[in-house]
Scaffold this active site. Sequence first.
Site, short mmCIF file in Angstrom:
data_model
loop_
_atom_site.label_atom_id
_atom_site.label_comp_id
_atom_site.label_asym_id
_atom_site.label_seq_id
_atom_site.Cartn_x
_atom_site.Cartn_y
_atom_site.Cartn_z
N ASN A 1 0.84 -1.20 0.00
CA ASN A 1 0.00 0.00 0.00
C ASN A 1 0.88 1.24 0.00
O ASN A 1 1.94 1.27 0.61
CB ASN A 1 -0.94 -0.01 1.21
CG ASN A 1 -0.32 0.62 2.44
OD1 ASN A 1 -0.30 1.84 2.59
ND2 ASN A 1 0.20 -0.21 3.33
N LEU B 1 -0.60 7.92 4.53
CA LEU B 1 -1.19 8.48 5.76
C LEU B 1 -2.28 9.52 5.49
O LEU B 1 -2.35 10.55 6.18
CB LEU B 1 -0.10 9.10 6.66
CG LEU B 1 0.86 8.16 7.37
CD1 LEU B 1 1.68 8.93 8.39
CD2 LEU B 1 0.14 7.01 8.08
N CYS C 1 6.20 4.67 9.64
CA CYS C 1 5.42 4.53 8.41
C CYS C 1 6.35 4.58 7.20
O CYS C 1 7.07 5.56 7.00
CB CYS C 1 4.38 5.64 8.28
SG CYS C 1 3.43 5.46 6.76
N THR D 1 4.49 -2.05 8.38
CA THR D 1 4.81 -2.54 7.03
C THR D 1 6.29 -2.22 6.73
O THR D 1 6.89 -1.38 7.39
CB THR D 1 3.93 -1.85 5.97
OG1 THR D 1 4.06 -0.44 6.14
CG2 THR D 1 2.48 -2.23 6.11
N GLY E 1 0.79 -8.29 5.38
CA GLY E 1 0.16 -9.57 5.10
C GLY E 1 1.03 -10.74 5.53
O GLY E 1 2.11 -10.55 6.12
C1 LIG Z 1 -3.77 -0.01 3.79
C2 LIG Z 1 -2.93 0.08 5.01
C3 LIG Z 1 -2.88 1.26 5.74
C4 LIG Z 1 -2.08 1.34 6.89
N1 LIG Z 1 -2.08 2.51 7.58
C5 LIG Z 1 -1.37 2.58 8.75
C6 LIG Z 1 -1.42 3.76 9.54
O1 LIG Z 1 -2.09 4.74 9.21
N2 LIG Z 1 -0.70 3.78 10.69
C7 LIG Z 1 0.04 2.71 11.13
O2 LIG Z 1 0.64 2.78 12.19
N3 LIG Z 1 0.08 1.56 10.40
C8 LIG Z 1 -0.61 1.48 9.23
N4 LIG Z 1 -0.59 0.31 8.50
C9 LIG Z 1 0.19 -0.84 9.02
C10 LIG Z 1 -0.71 -1.80 9.81
O3 LIG Z 1 -1.24 -1.18 10.96
C11 LIG Z 1 0.06 -3.08 10.23
O4 LIG Z 1 1.00 -2.72 11.19
C12 LIG Z 1 0.76 -3.74 9.06
O5 LIG Z 1 -0.14 -3.83 7.98
C13 LIG Z 1 1.30 -5.14 9.40
O6 LIG Z 1 0.28 -6.01 9.84
P1 LIG Z 1 -0.54 -7.01 8.87
O7 LIG Z 1 0.48 -7.82 8.12
O8 LIG Z 1 -1.38 -7.82 9.79
O9 LIG Z 1 -1.32 -6.14 7.98
C14 LIG Z 1 -1.34 0.21 7.32
C15 LIG Z 1 -1.37 -0.96 6.58
C16 LIG Z 1 -2.15 -1.04 5.43
C17 LIG Z 1 -2.16 -2.31 4.65
#
Ligand SMILES: Cc1cc2nc3c(=O)[nH]c(=O)nc-3n(C[C@H](O)[C@H](O)[C@H](O)COP(=O)(O)O)c2cc1C
Lengths: 218, 267
Positions: free
Chosen positions: B58, B62, B123, B183, B201
Site C-alpha cells: 500500500n 497516511l 510509516c 509494514t 500480510g
Molecule cells: C492499507 C494500510 C494502511 C495502513 N495505515 C497505517 C497507519 O495509518 N498507521 C500505522 O501505524 N500503520 C498502518 N498500517 C500498518 C498496519 O497497521 C500493520 O502494522 C501492518 O499492515 C502489518 O500487519 P498485517 O500484516 O497484519 O497487515 C497500514 C497498513 C495497510 C495495509
Amino acid sequence: MENFSLTRDELIQLTSDSFLITFNEDLNFEPTQFIMIETPTSIVRKPFGLGRWYGKLAIGVQVIGPGTKYIIEQRYLKAHGPCGKGFTPPSGKGAVIATPACLAIVFDMHRRFLCDVFIGSLEKLKIEVSFKTVLGDEEFVALLKSLKAYDWFFVVGSDQMEKVSYNLLKDKGQVFVSLNEYMACGVGACRGCAIETKHGLKHLCVDGPALRGEEVWN
Amino acid sequence: MELKPPIVIASGIGGMGEYLKLIEPKFIGAYTLKTITFKPKKGNPPPRLIATENYLINSIGLENPGVENFIEQLKSGQYDELFERVKIIFSFAGDNFEEYEQVAEKMAPFQNKFIAFECNLSCPNVHFNPLSDLTTLKRLLSSLRRKLDIFLIAKLGIEGAFVESIAKLVELCGWDGVTLINTIRALHVDGERIIKGGVSGPILKPIALRAVHEVRSKTKLYIIASGGIASEKDAEDFFKVGANAVSVGTILYKDPSIVERIAKNFS
Ligand SMILES: Cc1cc2nc3c(=O)[nH]c(=O)nc-3n(C[C@H](O)[C@H](O)[C@H](O)COP(=O)(O)O)c2cc1C
Ligand SMILES: Cc1cc2nc3c(=O)[nH]c(=O)nc-3n(C[C@H](O)[C@H](O)[C@H](O)COP(=O)(O)OP(=O)(O)OC[C@H]3O[C@@H](n4cnc5c(N)ncnc54)[C@H](O)[C@@H]3O)c2cc1C
Ligand code: FES
C-alpha cells in the site's frame, strides 16, 4: 452491510471471457452498489457490481486473471456488501451503455428506471438479449455519436471505454460513469480507492463507484 | 492495559471504525484508529494498492484530516457511537520532531477518551524516519512522555536500528508498550508500472515473530504483535514468543470473520 455466502444457481456464458452468475440468495441493493468477493488468489476481496437476471440476484464477471477465473468456477462464494453509494438518475430519459460483463447491472437498471440499454461488445453475445448490441470499437463510437434526445447517460465498463464515452456524450446530456480503482476493504477504511476529483478527494467505495464524468475529467 | 480479548484492530487497516459494520465489538479488545498527523494529508496518488495471495503493498501515504480537524470531529460527536462500542487507541505521527510534539499537545486534553496512544514511528510511506537517529529519538520519546499521561505505545518497524535496541530505549523513556512491526518498504512491478509502498500480510509473519521474540527477551514492555497474523495458529505463535496482544491487519480485507475465530480461541 454484512458478511454472507452466496450459492450459485446458474452460470451463463456471455462471450468467450464474460459470464453472468445468478445466486439462490437475495440481497437488497441500489443500482451500482457492489459486493467484495473473497478469492484464495488475493489477500484482499474483489469488487463486483450487483445486478439481477430475471429477478434473481446476479453478478457479471469478465475473466481477466486468477481471481475472476476462480469466481466463475465456484458453487459457493464468501462476500460482504452491499458496498458503495446507490445511483439515482436525474429526471428525464436515460440511456445506459455497458460491456457484456455488466449485463446484470444494466438489466436491473433497465427494470428500475425504464431506461434504454446499449451493449458494446468485441464479439457476438452467446445469448439473446433484448438490448441493442454493437460489435467492435468503430461501431461503438458510431453508436455513441448517433445517440440523441437523452437527458442522462450512465456508462459502465472499463475506465478507457468510460472516458471515450464521456467525451462523445458530454454535450448531449449528463454523463455518469462507474469508476474502477483498486479496492481492499470496500467499506471506506483502507483509503486505497481514493481518486482526485474537481471537488477534492473521493473514495470510490463510499462516495462512488458512480460519479459524474465532469467531476473526474475536463 | 488489559485487553479482553487480547485482539487489536491495526491502525490504518480499520480506518476510523468502519469495520464495526462487519465485526462484533465483543470480539475486539481495542480498535486502533488511522494515524492522525499534525497537518492534514491528502495521501499519495493512485494506484495505492496492489495485492497478491500473501501480501499487499500500500502507498496510502497516511491520508488523514490532520489533528485539528480530527479534534473538531471528536467534539462534534462524530465518534461518540464508536467510543461507546469499543475501546479506542489513538494513533499519531508527524513529518518532523516538532509535529509529533504538537499532535501530543493538542490531543492531551482528550486522552481520557482513549485507552492508549500509539505513536507511529515507522510509516514507510512518509519521508521522515524517526528511528534512524537514536539520540533524537530518545529526546522525542522523553518529550512525548512528559506531555502525555496515558498508556503510551511506540509502533516500531525493522528499518533503522535493531528493533530490540529501540525497544530498550522506549522502555528507558518510560513508555508502556510497543507495537511490532509496521509494514516494510517494498516495490511491485505490474507491467510497465512500478508501485512503491509498504508491504503487509502473511509474508511478514516470520519477520514480526523474530521482532517480538527479541523485544520480549530484552524488555518488559506490553507487546502488541502486528505483521501477518492471519489465523488462530498465527496468533498462538505470537503469544508463544511473548506477545501480550495480537493486532489483526491485512487479513481483515480477505476475511473479517477471522477476528471472531481468534477471539473464540482465546476465551
Ligand atoms: C492499507 C494500510 C494502511 C495502513 N495505515 C497505517 C497507519 O495509518 N498507521 C500505522 O501505524 N500503520 C498502518 N498500517 C500498518 C498496519 O497497521 C500493520 O502494522 C501492518 O499492515 C502489518 O500487519 P498485517 O500484516 O497484519 O497487515 C497500514 C497498513 C495497510 C495495509
Ligand atoms: C466498484 C467496482 C466494481 C466492479 N464490478 C465488476 C463487475 O461487475 N464485473 C467484473 O467482471 N469486474 C468488475 N470489477 C473489476 C474486478 O474487480 C476485477 O476485474 C477483478 O478484481 C480482477 O481480479 P483477477 O484476480 O481476475 O485479476 P488480477 O490479475 O488480480 O488483476 C487484474 C486487474 O484487475 C483489477 N483488480 C484486481 N484486483 C482488484 C481489486 N481488489 N479491486 C479493484 N480492481 C482490481 C486491476 O485493474 C488489475 O490490474 C469491478 C471493479 C470495481 C472497482
Ligand atoms: S476500498 Fe478501502 S477505502 Fe475504499
